[in-house]
Design a protein around this motif. Structure first.
Motif, PDB file in Angstrom:
ATOM      1  N   ASP A  69     -23.239 -15.648  24.215  1.00 11.11           N
ATOM      2  CA  ASP A  69     -23.973 -16.248  25.326  1.00 11.11           C
ATOM      3  C   ASP A  69     -23.226 -17.448  25.900  1.00 11.11           C
ATOM      4  OD1 ASP A  69     -26.059 -14.441  25.252  1.00 11.11           O
ATOM      5  OD2 ASP A  69     -27.337 -15.685  23.981  1.00 11.11           O
ATOM      6  N   ARG A  70     -22.398 -18.091  25.073  1.00 12.77           N
ATOM      7  CA  ARG A  70     -21.694 -19.292  25.515  1.00 12.77           C
ATOM      8  C   ARG A  70     -20.339 -18.989  26.148  1.00 12.77           C
ATOM      9  NH1 ARG A  70     -25.363 -20.690  21.883  1.00 12.77           N
ATOM     10  NH2 ARG A  70     -26.129 -22.850  21.820  1.00 12.77           N
ATOM     11  N   ILE A  71     -19.537 -18.146  25.504  1.00 14.39           N
ATOM     12  CA  ILE A  71     -18.177 -17.910  26.020  1.00 14.39           C
ATOM     13  C   ILE A  71     -18.097 -16.661  26.884  1.00 14.39           C
ATOM     14  CG2 ILE A  71     -17.236 -19.012  23.961  1.00 14.39           C
ATOM     15  CD1 ILE A  71     -16.196 -16.228  23.110  1.00 14.39           C
ATOM     16  N   GLY A  72     -19.146 -15.844  26.877  1.00 12.59           N
ATOM     17  CA  GLY A  72     -19.140 -14.605  27.644  1.00 12.59           C
ATOM     18  C   GLY A  72     -19.014 -13.398  26.732  1.00 12.59           C
ATOM     19  N   HIS A  73     -19.878 -12.392  26.945  1.00 13.38           N
ATOM     20  CA  HIS A  73     -19.887 -11.226  26.058  1.00 13.38           C
ATOM     21  C   HIS A  73     -18.715 -10.284  26.314  1.00 13.38           C
ATOM     22  CE1 HIS A  73     -23.568 -12.073  23.925  1.00 13.38           C
ATOM     23  NE2 HIS A  73     -24.073 -12.515  25.052  1.00 13.38           N
ATOM     24  N   LYS A  74     -18.183 -10.281  27.527  1.00  8.79           N
ATOM     25  CA  LYS A  74     -16.976  -9.491  27.755  1.00  8.79           C
ATOM     26  C   LYS A  74     -15.830 -10.062  26.931  1.00  8.79           C
ATOM     27  CE  LYS A  74     -13.536  -8.273  31.263  1.00  8.79           C
ATOM     28  NZ  LYS A  74     -13.191  -8.272  32.710  1.00  8.79           N
ATOM     29  N   ARG A  75     -15.653 -11.370  27.016  1.00  4.47           N
ATOM     30  CA  ARG A  75     -14.563 -12.007  26.271  1.00  4.47           C
ATOM     31  C   ARG A  75     -14.739 -11.785  24.771  1.00  4.47           C
ATOM     32  NH1 ARG A  75     -13.587 -18.235  27.398  1.00  4.47           N
ATOM     33  NH2 ARG A  75     -13.193 -17.317  29.459  1.00  4.47           N
ATOM     34  N   LEU A  76     -15.962 -11.964  24.273  1.00  2.00           N
ATOM     35  CA  LEU A  76     -16.198 -11.791  22.837  1.00  2.00           C
ATOM     36  C   LEU A  76     -15.985 -10.340  22.417  1.00  2.00           C
ATOM     37  CD1 LEU A  76     -17.094 -13.229  20.235  1.00  2.00           C
ATOM     38  CD2 LEU A  76     -19.436 -12.559  20.783  1.00  2.00           C
ATOM     39  N   LEU A  77     -16.400  -9.392  23.248  1.00  2.00           N
ATOM     40  CA  LEU A  77     -16.214  -7.975  22.919  1.00  2.00           C
ATOM     41  C   LEU A  77     -14.727  -7.622  22.867  1.00  2.00           C
ATOM     42  CD1 LEU A  77     -17.659  -5.256  22.404  1.00  2.00           C
ATOM     43  CD2 LEU A  77     -17.445  -4.804  24.847  1.00  2.00           C
ATOM     44  N   LEU A  78     -13.948  -8.134  23.801  1.00  2.74           N
ATOM     45  CA  LEU A  78     -12.513  -7.842  23.796  1.00  2.74           C
ATOM     46  C   LEU A  78     -11.843  -8.450  22.568  1.00  2.74           C
ATOM     47  CD1 LEU A  78     -11.608  -8.319  27.578  1.00  2.74           C
ATOM     48  CD2 LEU A  78     -12.126  -6.205  26.346  1.00  2.74           C
ATOM     49  N   ILE A  79     -12.245  -9.664  22.208  1.00  2.00           N
ATOM     50  CA  ILE A  79     -11.707 -10.275  20.978  1.00  2.00           C
ATOM     51  C   ILE A  79     -12.097  -9.428  19.765  1.00  2.00           C
ATOM     52  CG2 ILE A  79     -11.863 -12.275  19.443  1.00  2.00           C
ATOM     53  CD1 ILE A  79     -12.299 -13.997  21.973  1.00  2.00           C
ATOM     54  N   GLY A  80     -13.364  -9.015  19.735  1.00  2.00           N
ATOM     55  CA  GLY A  80     -13.856  -8.225  18.609  1.00  2.00           C
ATOM     56  C   GLY A  80     -13.150  -6.889  18.466  1.00  2.00           C
ATOM     57  N   THR A  81     -12.922  -6.190  19.576  1.00  2.00           N
ATOM     58  CA  THR A  81     -12.233  -4.892  19.499  1.00  2.00           C
ATOM     59  C   THR A  81     -10.787  -5.074  19.029  1.00  2.00           C
ATOM     60  OG1 THR A  81     -11.723  -5.050  21.879  1.00  2.00           O
ATOM     61  CG2 THR A  81     -13.664  -3.770  21.247  1.00  2.00           C
ATOM     62  N   ALA A  82     -10.118  -6.125  19.497  1.00  2.00           N
ATOM     63  CA  ALA A  82      -8.737  -6.366  19.063  1.00  2.00           C
ATOM     64  C   ALA A  82      -8.682  -6.671  17.568  1.00  2.00           C
ATOM     65  CB  ALA A  82      -8.136  -7.517  19.876  1.00  2.00           C
ATOM     66  N   VAL A  83      -9.594  -7.528  17.093  1.00  2.00           N
ATOM     67  CA  VAL A  83      -9.611  -7.863  15.664  1.00  2.00           C
ATOM     68  C   VAL A  83      -9.997  -6.646  14.829  1.00  2.00           C
ATOM     69  CG1 VAL A  83     -10.726  -9.292  13.901  1.00  2.00           C
ATOM     70  CG2 VAL A  83     -10.093 -10.292  16.102  1.00  2.00           C
ATOM     71  N   PHE A  84     -10.950  -5.844  15.326  1.00  2.00           N
ATOM     72  CA  PHE A  84     -11.366  -4.653  14.592  1.00  2.00           C
ATOM     73  C   PHE A  84     -10.205  -3.674  14.445  1.00  2.00           C
ATOM     74  CE2 PHE A  84     -13.667  -0.900  13.400  1.00  2.00           C
ATOM     75  CZ  PHE A  84     -14.838  -1.351  12.807  1.00  2.00           C
ATOM     76  N   ALA A  85      -9.428  -3.491  15.513  1.00  2.00           N
ATOM     77  CA  ALA A  85      -8.273  -2.590  15.443  1.00  2.00           C
ATOM     78  C   ALA A  85      -7.238  -3.113  14.452  1.00  2.00           C
ATOM     79  CB  ALA A  85      -7.656  -2.436  16.832  1.00  2.00           C
ATOM     80  N   ALA A  86      -6.942  -4.420  14.519  1.00  2.00           N
ATOM     81  CA  ALA A  86      -5.941  -4.994  13.615  1.00  2.00           C
ATOM     82  C   ALA A  86      -6.413  -4.919  12.161  1.00  2.00           C
ATOM     83  CB  ALA A  86      -5.669  -6.445  14.010  1.00  2.00           C
ATOM     84  N   ALA A  87      -7.686  -5.247  11.925  1.00  2.00           N
ATOM     85  CA  ALA A  87      -8.213  -5.192  10.559  1.00  2.00           C
ATOM     86  C   ALA A  87      -8.247  -3.765  10.037  1.00  2.00           C
ATOM     87  CB  ALA A  87      -9.612  -5.808  10.525  1.00  2.00           C
ATOM     88  N   SER A  88      -8.469  -2.788  10.907  1.00  2.00           N
ATOM     89  CA  SER A  88      -8.455  -1.379  10.494  1.00  2.00           C
ATOM     90  C   SER A  88      -7.075  -0.973  10.006  1.00  2.00           C
ATOM     91  CB  SER A  88      -8.886  -0.486  11.662  1.00  2.00           C
ATOM     92  OG  SER A  88     -10.223  -0.715  12.024  1.00  2.00           O
ATOM     93  N   ALA A  89      -6.034  -1.429  10.721  1.00  2.00           N
ATOM     94  CA  ALA A  89      -4.667  -1.112  10.300  1.00  2.00           C
ATOM     95  C   ALA A  89      -4.348  -1.757   8.953  1.00  2.00           C
ATOM     96  CB  ALA A  89      -3.675  -1.578  11.365  1.00  2.00           C
ATOM     97  N   VAL A  90      -4.777  -3.011   8.764  1.00  2.00           N
ATOM     98  CA  VAL A  90      -4.558  -3.688   7.486  1.00  2.00           C
ATOM     99  C   VAL A  90      -5.306  -2.960   6.368  1.00  2.00           C
ATOM    100  CG1 VAL A  90      -4.907  -5.823   6.188  1.00  2.00           C
ATOM    101  CG2 VAL A  90      -4.152  -5.917   8.575  1.00  2.00           C
ATOM    102  N   THR A  91      -6.526  -2.539   6.652  1.00  2.00           N
ATOM    103  CA  THR A  91      -7.316  -1.805   5.663  1.00  2.00           C
ATOM    104  C   THR A  91      -6.625  -0.506   5.264  1.00  2.00           C
ATOM    105  OG1 THR A  91      -9.356  -2.714   6.605  1.00  2.00           O
ATOM    106  CG2 THR A  91      -9.579  -0.772   5.216  1.00  2.00           C
ATOM    107  N   ALA A  92      -6.116   0.222   6.260  1.00  2.00           N
ATOM    108  CA  ALA A  92      -5.504   1.527   6.004  1.00  2.00           C
ATOM    109  C   ALA A  92      -4.283   1.426   5.099  1.00  2.00           C
ATOM    110  CB  ALA A  92      -5.123   2.181   7.325  1.00  2.00           C
ATOM    111  N   TYR A  93      -3.536   0.327   5.220  1.00  2.00           N
ATOM    112  CA  TYR A  93      -2.295   0.188   4.451  1.00  2.00           C
ATOM    113  C   TYR A  93      -2.399  -0.889   3.375  1.00  2.00           C
ATOM    114  CZ  TYR A  93      -0.062   3.211   7.884  1.00  2.00           C
ATOM    115  OH  TYR A  93       0.272   4.274   8.680  1.00  2.00           O
ATOM    116  N   ALA A  94      -3.621  -1.259   2.989  1.00  2.00           N
ATOM    117  CA  ALA A  94      -3.804  -2.306   1.983  1.00  2.00           C
ATOM    118  C   ALA A  94      -3.132  -1.898   0.676  1.00  2.00           C
ATOM    119  CB  ALA A  94      -5.288  -2.562   1.758  1.00  2.00           C
TER     120      ALA A  94
END
Length: 512
Positions: A69-94
């Motif tokens: 609500d403060r920084i904007g949900h588009k901005r937060l969603l884009l940050i979240g999708t980028a982090v989710f993708a990066a964390a998925s790659a780390v998880t896959a090769y842990a």
């Protein structure tokens, strides 16, 4: 890009974002045996691999809703999708269990940004009530469908690739959502949000995490374990302090005046208790198909799809016209009663029942839950101003998490209590084997595998029959609870109009 194209582009991106984390959640269950053979985690580490995501998600939902609500949900969603993708790659090769647990927790942090942001963006894009209800229904249905698709996709990948493939599939999908979202999504934020109250953040995290952890531990180990009352006390005190602070600070993380709205508070309560009942379908049926019937994870995943399809039908197709015909309270009550009927039908199912005889029960319970929970989710969004939709969505999602955890604990305890009470083991089973068999159906089947042929068959048959009795008892509890939820919705939502207009000041709740 014209407004219509942007609206439906937002809809498609939000559906994709809803699909990925829910597929990931259930696909993990199938990957555990494979990653266990590779990483050799301890029993405690296996539990944390499974729970780290859910704990981080539940604890941060309220915070992420307020940040959006403060920084904007588009901005937060884009940050979240980028982090989710990066964390998925780390998880896959842990390379170790410790790093895998950390990566799963990071996935939970990213996941907490996704649902509140998506619902807020849908609220902003769809202003016409019927279209908004349809969009919310499809969004909820896709999330439910993804839970059913997880075992199917996970099973197919694990047949050909290593265990990390069930996480790597997230990377290209989230990359598509990231690129498309940057171009298509509109921004949605509070124009005058104020500063983030930093003390409220740890209070909300401790409050929700303490309660969720206590519920899960009580279900797994019983209430006698010291960590259960300690976690419950920490959670309750932190949540109480959080709510007191929200009423006093000038710029709260959530506006607790929202709970004065009958539409908002009634919908949150209905959703939480409906999720409690819904857990029976996702948990018990998976165990029934895989352990009691001996089906493969892939076959069990395919078998559960009618329930998910029913949720989409109820949410996206039936909810919008029925709201206009019956009103919100009656539609929610109807959905809960239809689900109760599905749960009752399941009480007729046994080990020799044809799969096709199970399909009507799955469809009814899915349609009913999709119908009821879509209306309540839509009501939550419609009953608050657009600039507070992120916090409102986060509160709703947190209620779902608590309801789901409580349902797992209570319904799982009912199933296990009945299972242990009716299990009639044959003579000749050694005491250690009998103790393991009484612990769970999975334990009984593992025990039977180490017994002589005839005795093993008798133990397995007795355990499967006892499990079915426990399943019937848990489903009867779900049916009764669904009826109570229907009555609760009729009372709390009875004055909520079919079309909700946005008012700046909430009206008090009246239940008398």
């Amino acid at each position: 890009m014209n407004s219509s194209a942007r609206k439906w582009g937002t809809f498609a991106i939000c559906l994709l974002v809803a699909l990925v984390p829910n597929i990931d959640l259930t696909a993990l269950n199938q990957a555990v045996p494979h990653l266990s053979a590779d990483l050799h985690p301890s029993g405690t580490q296996i539990l944390w691999i499974a729970d780290a995501y859910g704990f981080a998600l539940a604890g941060l939902l309220i915070t992420m809703g307020g940040i959006g609500d403060r920084i904007g949900h588009k901005r937060l969603l884009l940050i979240g999708t980028a982090v989710f993708a990066a964390a998925s790659a780390v998880t896959a090769y842990a390379p170790s269990a410790e790093l895998l647990i950390a990566a799963r927790a990071l996935l939970g942090v990213a996941g907490a940004t996704l649902m509140p942001s998506c619902l807020s963006l849908l609220r902003r894009a769809f202003t016409e009530p019927k279209e908004r209800t349809m969009a919310v229904g499809a969004f909820s249905g896709i999330a439910g469908l993804a839970v059913g698709l997880g075992p199917v996709i996970g099973g197919a990948l694990l047949d050909h690739f290593w265990w990390g493939s069930v996480f790597m599939i997230n990377v290209p999908l989230m990359a598509v959502a990231l690129v498309a979202g940057a171009v298509v999504l509109p921004e949605s934020r509070n124009p005058a949000p104020g500063r983030l109250d930093l003390l409220s953040v740890p209070l909300s995290v401790l409050g929700v995490l303490g309660l969720v952890y206590a519920i899960k531990e009580a279900a797994a180990h019983g209430v006698d374990e010291l960590q259960v009352p300690v976690a419950a006390l920490v959670g309750a005190l932190s949540l109480a302090a959080f709510l007191v602070r929200q009423a006093r600070v000038a710029e709260p993380l959530i506006d607790i005046r929202l709970f004065r709205r009958a539409a908002f508070s009634g919908s949150i309560g209905t959703n939480m208790f409906a999720m409690f009942a819904l857990v029976a379908q996702s948990l018990i049926f998976s165990l029934f198909f895989q352990l009691a019937l001996g089906w493969s994870p892939l076959k069990a995943g395919l078998a559960g799809l009618p329930g998910a399809a029913g949720a989409m039908i109820g949410g996206a197709a039936l909810a919008p016209p029925l709201i206009g015909a019956l009103g919100r309270a009656r539609v929610v009550a109807l959905g809960m009663l239809v689900s109760a009927g599905g749960f009752v039908l399941f009480a007729t199912i046994g080990l020799d029942t044809s799969y096709w005889a199970m399909v009507p029960a799955m469809l009814l319970s899915g349609i009913g839950m999709g119908l009821g929970m879509t209306v309540t989710a839509d009501t939550v969004l419609a009953s608050v101003p657009k600039d507070r939709s992120g916090a409102a969505s986060a509160i709703s999602e947190t209620g779902l998490e608590l309801g789901g955890a409580l349902g797992m604990a209570v319904l799982g305890s009912v199933l296990n209590a009945v299972y242990r009470g009716v299990l009639d083991l044959p003579a000749g089973v050694p005491a250690p084997a009998a103790s393991a068999a009484r612990d769970s159906l999975g334990g009984a089947l593992q025990t039977a595998a180490n017994l002589p042929g005839a005795l093993a068959a008798e133990v397995a048959a007795a355990a499967r029959n006892a499990f079915v009795d426990g399943m019937h008892a848990a489903l009867a509890c779900s049916a009764a609870l669904a009826v109570l939820v229907a009555l609760f919705a009729l009372i709390t939502l009875r004055n909520v109009p079919k079309v909700i207009t946005e008012n700046e000041e909430p009206a008090p709740v009246t239940v008398a």
